[in-house]
Design an enzyme around this catalytic site. Sequence first.
Site, short mmCIF file in Angstrom:
data_model
loop_
_atom_site.label_atom_id
_atom_site.label_comp_id
_atom_site.label_asym_id
_atom_site.label_seq_id
_atom_site.Cartn_x
_atom_site.Cartn_y
_atom_site.Cartn_z
CB VAL A 15 -1.03 -0.07 1.11
CG1 VAL A 15 -1.78 1.23 1.10
CG2 VAL A 15 -1.73 -1.42 1.19
CB VAL A 132 -13.48 -0.19 6.08
CG1 VAL A 132 -14.68 -1.02 5.70
CG2 VAL A 132 -13.51 -0.04 7.55
CD GLU A 190 -5.73 -9.33 6.02
OE1 GLU A 190 -4.87 -8.82 6.68
OE2 GLU A 190 -6.03 -8.35 5.13
CE LYS A 205 -11.17 -4.94 5.80
NZ LYS A 205 -11.21 -6.02 4.60
N GLY A 302 -5.53 -4.15 -2.50
CA GLY A 302 -4.74 -3.89 -3.77
C GLY A 302 -3.90 -2.75 -3.52
N1 HSE Z 1 -7.64 -9.60 3.37
C1 HSE Z 1 -8.44 -8.26 3.10
C2 HSE Z 1 -9.58 -8.77 2.09
C3 HSE Z 1 -7.78 -6.98 2.45
O1 HSE Z 1 -9.60 -9.84 1.39
O2 HSE Z 1 -10.56 -7.96 2.04
C4 HSE Z 1 -8.33 -5.96 2.87
O3 HSE Z 1 -8.55 -5.58 3.97
#
Ligand code: HSE
Length: 430
Positions: A15, A132, A190, A205, A302
């Site tokens: 990021v 989020v 993740e 989130k 991404g």
């Molecule tokens: N692992 C998270 C997802 C990435 O799959 O949405 C972003 O928070």
Amino acid sequence: MKKIVKIGLIGWGTVGGGLVKILKTNAHLIEERLGGKLEIKAIADKDIVSPRSIEIDKKLLTTDVESLLHDPEIDIIVELIGGKEPARTYLLEAIKEGKHIVTANKALLAECGEIFKAAGKRGVNIGFEGSVGGGMPIIKVLKEGLVANRMEAILGIINGTANYILSRMTSEDKDFQEVLAEAKRLGYAESDPAMDVEGTDSAHKLAILASLAFGTRVKLNDIYVEGIKEITQADIRYAKEVGYSIKLLSIAKENQGRIEARVHPTLLPQEHLLASVNGVFNACFLTGDAVGNILVYGQGAGEMAAGSAVAADLVDLARNILSGTPHRVPVLTYPLGAAKMKPMKETLCRYYLRFSVLDRPGVLGSISNLLGKKDIGIASVIQKERREEDIVPIVIMTHEAKEENIRIALQKIDQLAVVKAKTMLIRVED
Ligand code: HSE
């Protein structure tokens, strides 16, 4: 008058790279829109030697985070390392130094109210759009776009990995494990994919979104969480037969001063807007008393999508700094007191139940009798003919029922000698 806002970036990963690319590529456009410049003064990371997808002036790189936190020229600290520690310590230190902060750290914000408290006390602001929904600007929508609404409900697909897995299980008849392996290979999951598939990432989130939407602090522990690991191909097929798709939904609703917040696999009617959100995309379907329903949709993760959210926070904070009004939009929309939650057992919804039973006369009768005793009405039933095995699935869609009653009824049903496996329960959102 000050025209340059200086930034210290902690975390030179995916990021961070996306953010630097955006600030470089769109520098002119951002400067025009901001009426000033955003300048990255320094970047700190444990690893400043491995090659990255963008070239930068090596003089900006350091392994010494403290040098950024105590640099009087730096106005904003951006934290993109994730995880609780040392991110928490760095952010608290930056706040103490009077720096505004930007973070995409959902776990930290969801579990650590002290960051917001410290920022409020020190009079600095926090940007957390990237926490989020990746590039989907959901925080700004809730904090500003819908500020005049009493929010009624949030239905969110806010974990791209889980949505990718369920979408591919639906479109390609693949099993959970097979698709999870692909998600890992493609880098969606993740580092610990349990966070994605067990629903924890969605819950982090949802805690952030529900707190903003309902103006009170919804904690991680207030949220009921179930993941998608138990969903089988059979469930996806039966759901399709009755006109539904299965999604991992993050749901929060306010009713008579109480909030319900839950993350679980959910049967959604195929014509619902969220049912067509597939792959790694995220979306939030929000209901406000004035605006009615709205849908926010975008790439949930991404390099560039998340970078876009972080860059937007920087422009926001920089606008405030340059105009001398750093608190135009408050850090939060809510006081820090705890929310009044509705216990999960009081939840009312419809249910999909898949029983694994012996094909014997009277089995359906025994099941419907036990459901009926707990006031659970049957809306429809699917039973397939027996093939080689003696065990057959019976799928029942119920009318609206109380969670507590469903749990009691299933406990009794699962003890029947003809029931050969734990009954699968999936909640329905109509
Ligand atoms: N692992 C998270 C997802 C990435 O799959 O949405 C972003 O928070």
